[in-house]
Design a protein around this motif. Structure first.
Motif, PDB file in Angstrom:
ATOM      1  N   THR A  68      10.120   0.417   3.158  1.00 47.58           N
ATOM      2  CA  THR A  68       9.990   0.328   1.574  1.00 47.58           C
ATOM      3  C   THR A  68       8.584   0.447   1.110  1.00 47.58           C
ATOM      4  O   THR A  68       7.686  -0.237   1.658  1.00 47.58           O
ATOM      5  CB  THR A  68      10.653  -0.691   1.242  1.00 47.58           C
ATOM      6  N   LEU A  69       8.524   1.435   0.161  1.00 48.51           N
ATOM      7  CA  LEU A  69       7.119   1.677  -0.438  1.00 48.51           C
ATOM      8  C   LEU A  69       7.327   1.389  -1.944  1.00 48.51           C
ATOM      9  O   LEU A  69       8.426   1.854  -2.326  1.00 48.51           O
ATOM     10  CB  LEU A  69       6.698   3.084  -0.035  1.00 48.51           C
ATOM     11  N   SER A  70       6.307   0.952  -2.669  1.00 46.94           N
ATOM     12  CA  SER A  70       6.214   1.130  -4.120  1.00 46.94           C
ATOM     13  C   SER A  70       4.864   0.704  -4.517  1.00 46.94           C
ATOM     14  O   SER A  70       3.950   1.351  -3.732  1.00 46.94           O
ATOM     15  CB  SER A  70       7.278   0.217  -4.651  1.00 46.94           C
ATOM     16  N   LYS A  71       4.392  -0.028  -5.373  1.00 48.56           N
ATOM     17  CA  LYS A  71       3.333  -0.471  -5.969  1.00 48.56           C
ATOM     18  C   LYS A  71       2.386   0.947  -6.146  1.00 48.56           C
ATOM     19  O   LYS A  71       2.378   1.650  -6.993  1.00 48.56           O
ATOM     20  CB  LYS A  71       2.891  -1.473  -5.262  1.00 48.56           C
ATOM     21  N   SER A  72       1.419   0.894  -5.126  1.00 48.09           N
ATOM     22  CA  SER A  72       0.349   1.978  -5.140  1.00 48.09           C
ATOM     23  C   SER A  72       0.853   3.464  -4.867  1.00 48.09           C
ATOM     24  O   SER A  72       0.003   4.401  -4.655  1.00 48.09           O
ATOM     25  CB  SER A  72      -0.660   1.615  -4.298  1.00 48.09           C
ATOM     26  N   LEU A  73       2.259   3.605  -4.460  1.00 51.09           N
ATOM     27  CA  LEU A  73       2.521   4.693  -3.932  1.00 51.09           C
ATOM     28  C   LEU A  73       2.131   5.956  -5.054  1.00 51.09           C
ATOM     29  O   LEU A  73       1.969   7.016  -4.730  1.00 51.09           O
ATOM     30  CB  LEU A  73       4.158   4.830  -3.736  1.00 51.09           C
ATOM     31  N   SER A  74       2.619   5.685  -6.348  1.00 53.92           N
ATOM     32  CA  SER A  74       2.433   6.334  -7.362  1.00 53.92           C
ATOM     33  C   SER A  74       0.794   6.850  -7.519  1.00 53.92           C
ATOM     34  O   SER A  74       0.627   7.877  -8.584  1.00 53.92           O
ATOM     35  CB  SER A  74       2.706   5.941  -8.641  1.00 53.92           C
ATOM     36  N   ALA A  75       0.013   5.972  -7.211  1.00 55.87           N
ATOM     37  CA  ALA A  75      -1.547   6.303  -7.367  1.00 55.87           C
ATOM     38  C   ALA A  75      -2.125   5.838  -8.740  1.00 55.87           C
ATOM     39  O   ALA A  75      -3.288   5.599  -8.697  1.00 55.87           O
ATOM     40  CB  ALA A  75      -1.877   7.512  -6.824  1.00 55.87           C
ATOM     41  N   TYR A  76      -1.286   5.557  -9.445  1.00 57.32           N
ATOM     42  CA  TYR A  76      -1.884   5.803 -10.933  1.00 57.32           C
ATOM     43  C   TYR A  76      -1.228   4.538 -11.726  1.00 57.32           C
ATOM     44  O   TYR A  76      -1.396   4.323 -12.936  1.00 57.32           O
ATOM     45  CB  TYR A  76      -1.204   6.919 -11.996  1.00 57.32           C
ATOM     46  N   GLY A  77      -0.520   3.495 -11.040  1.00 58.17           N
ATOM     47  CA  GLY A  77       0.230   2.302 -11.741  1.00 58.17           C
ATOM     48  C   GLY A  77       1.521   2.627 -12.554  1.00 58.17           C
ATOM     49  O   GLY A  77       1.829   1.787 -12.910  1.00 58.17           O
ATOM     50  N   THR A  78       1.983   3.831 -12.428  1.00 54.33           N
ATOM     51  CA  THR A  78       3.194   4.241 -12.999  1.00 54.33           C
ATOM     52  C   THR A  78       4.336   3.722 -11.939  1.00 54.33           C
ATOM     53  O   THR A  78       4.079   3.852 -10.764  1.00 54.33           O
ATOM     54  CB  THR A  78       3.463   5.768 -13.216  1.00 54.33           C
TER      55      THR A  78
END
Length: 432
Positions: A270-280
């Motif tokens: 499972t991945l999330s948080k910094s995956l979008s790289a921009y805080g979105t």
């Protein structure tokens, strides 16, 4: 001066926002801007950020490498909301993720885009493991944090968070994480015994879920050997291994995935948080192809197609993960962080401080005085440095600076911490 700069009071938030607020209580400032590792308050004061959005800002605030790509996409009226429809933004991200992350590591995961939170990714992973195995129980570990929605909360260890559910949290068994019962206690052997003994009262679980480096639990890194043994055990017993890399992933511990040094391949990630790289908001579940037994719409979400996040996530992969330079940079800064924290601990032998962590995810642990990290954090904030605490008793001062932080800023922040520890120690001694 604009209106927001004139009004720096938090009275509005106290009057109208729910009492559930937490971080603002530790950092009671009206923030206005963020660039790199600098936060600027409405009154113009600048703060150095060692908090990193609790792991959501590994590349810092408003990273210039992604900002223009996002603005260009919005300017041309690129699709923003798409459910799970195919879009060019999603296509670009998937292609980049396969090229820069999966293929170089020999991984063949299928990608599931869930609702945009880490907890939603965990919910999906647990549901899928139960479908695949036709079993219900899940094993999680002491010190774990997997989210606060019902299923993910059942796998979360924190007592206060669990109490907020308001109903019994079932179908999850909590077992001791590596080192929880001391170095001499073999927690993998304990799990093996429970599985092997027909009178243990322990049902073979659908899955084991864990963090390779526990974040909220107090920066607890699992050893390579422990992870390898757990992988072997779960494979042998037909148990799905879920690696929650929501906080410790995306380069935080030095490699893109926190489990890479062990050489294991989890069944689900499972991945999330910094995956979008921009805080979105953005979340992703990586699934071994043979486990992808979902029926269409079996796990949905109105916002599982955040195309703005796809744009910045793709830009981050292309900018930072096309070669090993970024990993080398993290390793160099990690050595600085670890060395300086060890020096701070050595300078105050009476406090009994210790250091643990990997990459740019470290903790300064205070086992003798659990109040010390919170006092150091408060003193640091007074000196305009933002960082939080972690652990069962908030006994860990938690360091999560941006992976892109300039060496000068990293050293400046550590110098502030050194002064704060000294100040807090002197204050404690004077009060006795």
């Amino acid at each position: 001066m604009n209106q927001i700069a004139k009004d720096v009071s938090l009275a509005l938030f106290d009057r109208l926002e729910s009492e559930v607020r937490s971080y603002v209580r530790s950092f009671p400032v009206l923030f206005d801007r963020g660039v790199g590792t600098t936060l600027t308050a409405a009154d113009g004061q600048e703060y150095l950020d060692f908090f990193g959005g609790a792991g959501a800002l590994n590349y810092g605030h408003n990273n210039q490498a992604f900002k223009q790509a996002l603005l260009d996409y919005i300017e041309r009226d690129g699709i923003v909301h798409s459910l799970d429809l195919a879009t060019t933004a999603k296509k670009g991200f998937i292609e980049a993720f396969e090229r820069y992350i999966l293929k170089p590591r020999g991984l063949t995961y299928k990608l599931q885009f869930t609702g945009p939170t880490g907890a939603n990714a965990v919910e999906a992973a647990l549901k899928l493991a139960r479908q695949v195995t036709a079993r219900s129980n899940i094993v999680s570990f002491t010190g774990s944090y997997h989210g606060v929605s019902a299923g993910s909360l059942a796998a979360t260890a924190n007592k206060d968070m669990r109490a907020a559910a308001g109903f019994p949290l079932a179908h999850v068994t909590s077992l001791p994480y590596e080192g929880y019962l001391g170095e001499s206690f073999d927690t993998i052997a304990y799990l093996e015994k429970l599985l092997a003994d027909p009178s243990s009262g322990f049902d073979t679980p659908a899955a084991v879920i864990l963090e390779a480096v526990q974040g909220e639990g107090g920066i607890n890194p699992a050893s390579v050997e422990w992870l390898q043994r757990l992988r072997e055990l779960t494979s042998r017993h037909g148990i799905v291994l879920i690696l929650d890399d929501i906080q410790a992933g995306v380069g935080r511990t030095g490699k893109f995935f926190s489990f890479e040094p062990s050489g294991i391949v989890p069944d689900i990630v499972t991945l999330s948080k910094s995956l979008s790289a921009y805080g979105t908001p953005m979340a992703l579940v990586l699934i071994k192809p043979d486990l992808d037994v979902w029926k269409p719409a079996a796990h949905t979400g109105t916002f599982r197609g955040n195309n703005l996040a796809f744009v910045t996530a793709r830009a981050a992969l292309e900018t930072y993960w096309s070669d090993s330079k970024f990993e080398d940079e993290i390793a160099r800064k990690s050595e600085i962080l670890a060395t300086e924290l060890a020096s701070i601990a050595a300078d105050h032998p009476g406090l009994g401080l210790s250091v643990r962590g990997r990459g740019l995810m470290y903790g300064l642990v205070s086992p003798k005085d659990h109040s010390l990290p919170a006092r150091v954090s408060k003193e640091a904030f007074a000196r305009r440095l933002v960082l939080e605490t972690a652990g069962s008793y908030s006994e860990v001062l938690k360091f999560m600076p941006a992976l892109t932080i300039a060496e000068a800023d990293l050293r400046r922040g550590l110098s502030i911490i050194r002064d704060c520890v000294r100040t807090v120690q002197d204050s404690t001694a004077a009060s006795r």
